[in-house]
Write a protein that holds these residues in place. Structure first.
Motif, short mmCIF file in Angstrom:
data_model
loop_
_atom_site.label_atom_id
_atom_site.label_comp_id
_atom_site.label_asym_id
_atom_site.label_seq_id
_atom_site.Cartn_x
_atom_site.Cartn_y
_atom_site.Cartn_z
N MET A 66 46.73 -22.92 -35.08
CA MET A 66 47.92 -22.72 -34.25
C MET A 66 48.00 -23.74 -33.13
O MET A 66 49.08 -24.27 -32.83
CB MET A 66 47.91 -21.30 -33.67
N TRP A 67 46.89 -24.00 -32.47
CA TRP A 67 46.95 -24.88 -31.30
C TRP A 67 46.96 -26.36 -31.67
O TRP A 67 47.28 -27.19 -30.82
CB TRP A 67 45.83 -24.56 -30.34
N THR A 68 46.64 -26.72 -32.89
CA THR A 68 46.75 -28.12 -33.29
C THR A 68 48.10 -28.42 -33.92
O THR A 68 48.44 -29.58 -34.12
CB THR A 68 45.64 -28.50 -34.28
N SER A 69 48.86 -27.37 -34.22
CA SER A 69 50.19 -27.55 -34.79
C SER A 69 51.21 -27.77 -33.67
O SER A 69 51.04 -27.29 -32.55
CB SER A 69 50.58 -26.30 -35.58
N GLU A 70 52.27 -28.48 -33.96
CA GLU A 70 53.33 -28.68 -32.97
C GLU A 70 54.16 -27.42 -32.77
O GLU A 70 54.89 -27.30 -31.80
CB GLU A 70 54.23 -29.84 -33.35
N HIS A 71 54.04 -26.46 -33.68
CA HIS A 71 54.76 -25.20 -33.58
C HIS A 71 53.81 -24.03 -33.29
O HIS A 71 54.08 -22.91 -33.69
CB HIS A 71 55.53 -24.92 -34.87
#
Length: 81
Positions: free
Chosen positions: A42-47
């Protein structure tokens, strides 16, 4: 609002809030312990923020509904005056 209606709404609201509290605890635990690398993903995704909101809202709706259903199903007598 009649006293019975007010009591019924408060009864359901109490159960809804307990279900929401359980959902927040579970969602936070999933992210804190990084179960299945969920938090990392989640935190490495842009969303990531959208994914976190969707996770919490989905858990809150599910757990809140289950808690309200359990509350209604465990009523065993008519408490109207």
């Amino acid at each position: 609002m009649k006293p019975f209606e007010k009591a019924a709404v408060l009864f359901l609201l109490k159960h809804l809030l307990s279900g929401v509290a359980g959902a927040v605890v579970l969602g936070t635990g999933l992210l804190l312990f990084d179960v299945a690398n969920l938090a990392t993903l989640m935190w490495t995704s842009e969303h990531g923020i959208v994914a976190a909101v969707m996770l919490y809202v989905g858990l809150m709706v599910t757990f809140g509904s289950v808690a309200m259903g359990i509350g209604v199903m465990t009523l065993n007598e008519d408490t109207r005056p």
